[in-house]
Scaffold this motif. Structure first.
Motif, PDB file in Angstrom:
ATOM      1  N   LYS A 365      -6.615-144.924 -55.536  1.00  0.00           N
ATOM      2  CA  LYS A 365      -5.646-145.303 -54.500  1.00  0.00           C
ATOM      3  C   LYS A 365      -4.331-145.821 -55.066  1.00  0.00           C
ATOM      4  O   LYS A 365      -3.339-145.933 -54.346  1.00  0.00           O
ATOM      5  CB  LYS A 365      -6.266-146.342 -53.568  1.00  0.00           C
ATOM      6  N   TYR A 366      -4.280-146.151 -56.360  1.00  0.00           N
ATOM      7  CA  TYR A 366      -3.027-146.598 -56.980  1.00  0.00           C
ATOM      8  C   TYR A 366      -2.389-145.481 -57.799  1.00  0.00           C
ATOM      9  O   TYR A 366      -1.723-145.706 -58.795  1.00  0.00           O
ATOM     10  CB  TYR A 366      -3.294-147.814 -57.868  1.00  0.00           C
ATOM     11  N   GLU A 367      -2.595-144.250 -57.343  1.00  0.00           N
ATOM     12  CA  GLU A 367      -2.100-143.074 -58.059  1.00  0.00           C
ATOM     13  C   GLU A 367      -0.594-143.136 -58.262  1.00  0.00           C
ATOM     14  O   GLU A 367      -0.077-142.772 -59.327  1.00  0.00           O
ATOM     15  CB  GLU A 367      -2.494-141.812 -57.281  1.00  0.00           C
ATOM     16  N   LYS A 368       0.127-143.591 -57.258  1.00  0.00           N
ATOM     17  CA  LYS A 368       1.593-143.621 -57.341  1.00  0.00           C
ATOM     18  C   LYS A 368       2.061-144.488 -58.490  1.00  0.00           C
ATOM     19  O   LYS A 368       3.013-144.138 -59.207  1.00  0.00           O
ATOM     20  CB  LYS A 368       2.166-144.132 -56.014  1.00  0.00           C
ATOM     21  N   GLN A 369       1.425-145.628 -58.696  1.00  0.00           N
ATOM     22  CA  GLN A 369       1.818-146.518 -59.790  1.00  0.00           C
ATOM     23  C   GLN A 369       1.301-146.012 -61.141  1.00  0.00           C
ATOM     24  O   GLN A 369       1.921-146.226 -62.171  1.00  0.00           O
ATOM     25  CB  GLN A 369       1.273-147.933 -59.539  1.00  0.00           C
ATOM     26  N   ARG A 370       0.133-145.364 -61.146  1.00  0.00           N
ATOM     27  CA  ARG A 370      -0.495-144.947 -62.400  1.00  0.00           C
ATOM     28  C   ARG A 370       0.088-143.649 -62.968  1.00  0.00           C
ATOM     29  O   ARG A 370       0.065-143.440 -64.172  1.00  0.00           O
ATOM     30  CB  ARG A 370      -2.009-144.766 -62.174  1.00  0.00           C
ATOM     31  N   TRP A 371       0.575-142.787 -62.084  1.00  0.00           N
ATOM     32  CA  TRP A 371       0.959-141.453 -62.528  1.00  0.00           C
ATOM     33  C   TRP A 371       2.000-141.449 -63.656  1.00  0.00           C
ATOM     34  O   TRP A 371       1.802-140.737 -64.658  1.00  0.00           O
ATOM     35  CB  TRP A 371       1.468-140.618 -61.359  1.00  0.00           C
ATOM     36  N   PRO A 372       3.123-142.167 -63.557  1.00  0.00           N
ATOM     37  CA  PRO A 372       4.141-142.075 -64.614  1.00  0.00           C
ATOM     38  C   PRO A 372       3.578-142.395 -66.002  1.00  0.00           C
ATOM     39  O   PRO A 372       3.882-141.698 -66.982  1.00  0.00           O
ATOM     40  CB  PRO A 372       5.191-143.106 -64.185  1.00  0.00           C
ATOM     41  N   GLU A 373       2.736-143.445 -66.093  1.00  0.00           N
ATOM     42  CA  GLU A 373       2.185-143.829 -67.387  1.00  0.00           C
ATOM     43  C   GLU A 373       1.218-142.764 -67.914  1.00  0.00           C
ATOM     44  O   GLU A 373       1.282-142.373 -69.094  1.00  0.00           O
ATOM     45  CB  GLU A 373       1.464-145.167 -67.272  1.00  0.00           C
ATOM     46  N   VAL A 374       0.314-142.288 -67.044  1.00  0.00           N
ATOM     47  CA  VAL A 374      -0.677-141.308 -67.486  1.00  0.00           C
ATOM     48  C   VAL A 374       0.007-139.990 -67.867  1.00  0.00           C
ATOM     49  O   VAL A 374      -0.337-139.363 -68.878  1.00  0.00           O
ATOM     50  CB  VAL A 374      -1.729-141.071 -66.386  1.00  0.00           C
ATOM     51  N   TRP A 375       0.985-139.571 -67.091  1.00  0.00           N
ATOM     52  CA  TRP A 375       1.714-138.345 -67.401  1.00  0.00           C
ATOM     53  C   TRP A 375       2.457-138.473 -68.734  1.00  0.00           C
ATOM     54  O   TRP A 375       2.459-137.536 -69.544  1.00  0.00           O
ATOM     55  CB  TRP A 375       2.690-138.011 -66.278  1.00  0.00           C
ATOM     56  N   GLY A 376       3.025-139.645 -68.959  1.00  0.00           N
ATOM     57  CA  GLY A 376       3.722-139.871 -70.214  1.00  0.00           C
ATOM     58  C   GLY A 376       2.802-139.754 -71.419  1.00  0.00           C
ATOM     59  O   GLY A 376       3.155-139.147 -72.442  1.00  0.00           O
ATOM     60  N   VAL A 377       1.572-140.305 -71.310  1.00  0.00           N
ATOM     61  CA  VAL A 377       0.612-140.229 -72.417  1.00  0.00           C
ATOM     62  C   VAL A 377       0.177-138.778 -72.632  1.00  0.00           C
ATOM     63  O   VAL A 377       0.038-138.314 -73.779  1.00  0.00           O
ATOM     64  CB  VAL A 377      -0.615-141.118 -72.130  1.00  0.00           C
ATOM     65  N   ALA A 378      -0.014-138.040 -71.539  1.00  0.00           N
ATOM     66  CA  ALA A 378      -0.462-136.649 -71.651  1.00  0.00           C
ATOM     67  C   ALA A 378       0.583-135.771 -72.314  1.00  0.00           C
ATOM     68  O   ALA A 378       0.252-134.882 -73.122  1.00  0.00           O
ATOM     69  CB  ALA A 378      -0.815-136.104 -70.269  1.00  0.00           C
ATOM     70  N   THR A 379       1.844-136.018 -72.007  1.00  0.00           N
ATOM     71  CA  THR A 379       2.913-135.184 -72.583  1.00  0.00           C
ATOM     72  C   THR A 379       3.330-135.675 -73.967  1.00  0.00           C
ATOM     73  O   THR A 379       3.489-134.878 -74.891  1.00  0.00           O
ATOM     74  CB  THR A 379       4.117-135.166 -71.638  1.00  0.00           C
ATOM     75  N   ASP A 380       3.477-136.974 -74.139  1.00  0.00           N
ATOM     76  CA  ASP A 380       3.863-137.510 -75.448  1.00  0.00           C
ATOM     77  C   ASP A 380       2.780-137.258 -76.492  1.00  0.00           C
ATOM     78  O   ASP A 380       3.077-137.104 -77.683  1.00  0.00           O
ATOM     79  CB  ASP A 380       4.146-139.009 -75.352  1.00  0.00           C
ATOM     80  N   GLY A 381       1.524-137.240 -76.065  1.00  0.00           N
ATOM     81  CA  GLY A 381       0.420-137.023 -76.990  1.00  0.00           C
ATOM     82  C   GLY A 381       0.193-135.574 -77.355  1.00  0.00           C
ATOM     83  O   GLY A 381      -0.693-135.252 -78.147  1.00  0.00           O
ATOM     84  N   GLY A 382       0.981-134.666 -76.752  1.00  0.00           N
ATOM     85  CA  GLY A 382       0.875-133.255 -77.097  1.00  0.00           C
ATOM     86  C   GLY A 382      -0.244-132.513 -76.403  1.00  0.00           C
ATOM     87  O   GLY A 382      -0.529-131.355 -76.749  1.00  0.00           O
ATOM     88  N   TYR A 383      -0.898-133.154 -75.444  1.00  0.00           N
ATOM     89  CA  TYR A 383      -1.945-132.461 -74.700  1.00  0.00           C
ATOM     90  C   TYR A 383      -1.345-131.429 -73.748  1.00  0.00           C
ATOM     91  O   TYR A 383      -1.948-130.393 -73.470  1.00  0.00           O
ATOM     92  CB  TYR A 383      -2.794-133.458 -73.914  1.00  0.00           C
ATOM     93  N   LEU A 384      -0.182-131.746 -73.201  1.00  0.00           N
ATOM     94  CA  LEU A 384       0.588-130.824 -72.378  1.00  0.00           C
ATOM     95  C   LEU A 384       1.909-130.564 -73.089  1.00  0.00           C
ATOM     96  O   LEU A 384       2.621-131.500 -73.458  1.00  0.00           O
ATOM     97  CB  LEU A 384       0.840-131.414 -70.989  1.00  0.00           C
ATOM     98  N   THR A 385       2.224-129.308 -73.303  1.00  0.00           N
ATOM     99  CA  THR A 385       3.469-128.943 -74.003  1.00  0.00           C
ATOM    100  C   THR A 385       4.391-128.229 -73.033  1.00  0.00           C
ATOM    101  O   THR A 385       3.934-127.464 -72.162  1.00  0.00           O
ATOM    102  CB  THR A 385       3.170-128.041 -75.203  1.00  0.00           C
ATOM    103  N   ALA A 386       5.715-128.464 -73.189  1.00  0.00           N
ATOM    104  CA  ALA A 386       6.690-127.963 -72.219  1.00  0.00           C
ATOM    105  C   ALA A 386       7.510-126.825 -72.785  1.00  0.00           C
ATOM    106  O   ALA A 386       7.777-126.753 -73.990  1.00  0.00           O
ATOM    107  CB  ALA A 386       7.605-129.094 -71.776  1.00  0.00           C
TER     108      ALA A 386
END
Length: 428
Positions: A365-386
């Motif tokens: 239920k706190y997805e709105k607050q959690r998303w920026p941090e989790v997305w940042g870890v996923a992209t900065d960690g190289g799990y998702l590449t752009a």
């Protein structure tokens, strides 16, 4: 002023005095005979009462003496006699509790039908025996439930359960109705007695009163002692579904307490949990029961499928499969792995976020607050590449670090996923 009315004791005393005076005015010998007669009568009554009390005392003393055991006697005592695996034993009182709609009556009926036909229940071997089922919740749905069980589990052969289809009083040991019910049950020489439910067989009883609950337990124990049967009491839980309703006197007197937890009516599933058992370890993992719909000439009903002992039990979920308790990063990457790993042009952040939000394994239920941090870890960690603001999953990386695999994905799709989230067109 009118004279006050005399009490009953005053009347008796006056009549005795009048009788004595009448005798005194007549022959004095008659008075003496009457007094002597009354004295001898009182003495005889007292002597008889003393003899009866002495006889009862001797019988009680002999009974108490006969109950003492030495060490060798203990070795000769028979152990618990199983009736249904390690769940139900003869000469025991068992409580099966659950909230309304937790399928507890289906489990109780399943036990009854299993014992009366000798069919195993969820891997627990059954000893065939006579079953008495007190269906206080009413008889309207019972015929089709039994018929559905017979079709699903007994090749349509009838399960000879003896059913009492009305509520009654089983909590008043000295009451005529309770006595009649108990004697009627005993005459049927049952091996298993199911009381469904406690509330329907204790009308007007205060469940929170230890004294009142104790009287019901006294009746249930008498049935157990005089028949050698296992007595199963189907009961309701408190509003928070935490424990059985009412006085703890029932819990204290029972040999085992089983709870129905986390019912899901839409999926027709429920968890069967051992709260306490004298002969087996309490607690442990709950058993998840999934009910199936069976059509009968009397209408459709739910049935708990049997476990076939000759079929290898299905393996549980792979250890690498994420759950709701997994870290949010793992849940995000798992959703991309399952739903979005095959793509030519990649996905936008908004597309990925929409799939994760619609998934069973979302960020809560706190997805709105959690998303920026989790997305940042996923992209900065190289799990998702752009590439040009579109993202692709590094499949090899998540497989190596988190153990994502086809086995985990297949189990998730078959047993966990409640409908796939809508995956957008990657070209959008």
């Amino acid at each position: 002023m009118s004279a006050p009315e005399e009490t009953q004791l005053e009347f008796i005393a006056r009549r005795r005095l009048e009788k004595a005076l009448a005798l005194a005015e007549g022959n004095p010998q008659d008075l003496g005979k009457e007094v002597g007669y009354l004295r001898r009568r009182r003495q005889a009554a007292k002597l008889l009462d003393d003899e009866e009390q002495a006889e009862k005392a001797e019988e009680m003393a002999a009974r108490v003496e006969s109950l003492w055991l030495d060490r060798d006697d203990l070795d000769d005592l028979p152990g618990p006699e199983p009736l249904l695996g390690n769940l139900l034993f003869r000469k025991s009182v068992v409580v099966l509790a659950g909230a309304p709609g937790s399928f507890k009556s289906f489990v109780a009926l399943d036990w009854a039908a299993s014992v009366t036909t000798g069919k195993a229940w969820q891997g627990h071997a059954a000893e065939r025996g006579t079953v008495v089922y007190l269906a206080g919740e009413g008889d309207t749905g019972l015929p089709k439930r039994i018929l559905a069980w017979e079709q699903a589990n007994n090749r349509g052969v009838k399960a000879p359960v003896k059913v009492f289809p009305r509520p009654a009083a089983l909590h008043k040991p000295d009451d005529a109705e309770t006595k009649a019910m108990v004697e009627s049950i005993i005459r049927r020489k049952p091996d298993l007695v199911v009381i469904d439910t406690l509330a329907r067989y204790t009308p007007g009883m205060n469940e929170n009163s230890a004294e009142d609950m104790g009287l019901f337990v006294q009746v249930a124990s008498r049935i157990k002692d005089e028949t050698g049967a296992c007595v199963v009491i189907v009961h309701h839980t408190t509003k928070d579904d935490g424990t059985e309703r009412g006085s703890s006197a029932l819990r204290g007197a029972s040999d085992a307490l089983y709870m129905m937890k986390s019912p899901n009516k839409s999926k027709r599933t429920v968890e069967f949990y051992v709260d306490r058992a004298k002969e087996e370890a309490s607690g442990g993992d709950a058993v998840k029961l999934a009910l199936e719909v069976v059509a009968t000439p009397k209408g459709s009903s739910l049935v708990i499928p049997r476990v076939d002992p000759f079929v290898k039990a299905e393996a549980g979920p792979p250890a690498s499969m994420p759950t709701r308790k997994s870290p949010n990063l793992v849940k995000l990457l798992w959703n991309v792995y399952v739903h979005m790993r095959t793509t030519g042009v990649g996905w936008t952040e908004a597309q990925v976020r929409g799939v994760v939000k619609a998934s069973d394994l979302n960020l809560g239920k706190y997805e709105k607050q959690r998303w920026p941090e989790v997305w940042g870890v996923a992209t900065d960690g190289g799990y998702l590449t752009a590439q040009a603001s579109r993202w692709r999953l590094d499949v090899a990386k998540v497989r190596t670090e988190f153990g994502f695999c086809d086995e985990a994905e297949n189990y998730y799709r078959e047993h966990v996923m409640d409908g796939a989230p809508k995956v957008p067109d990657a070209e959008e």
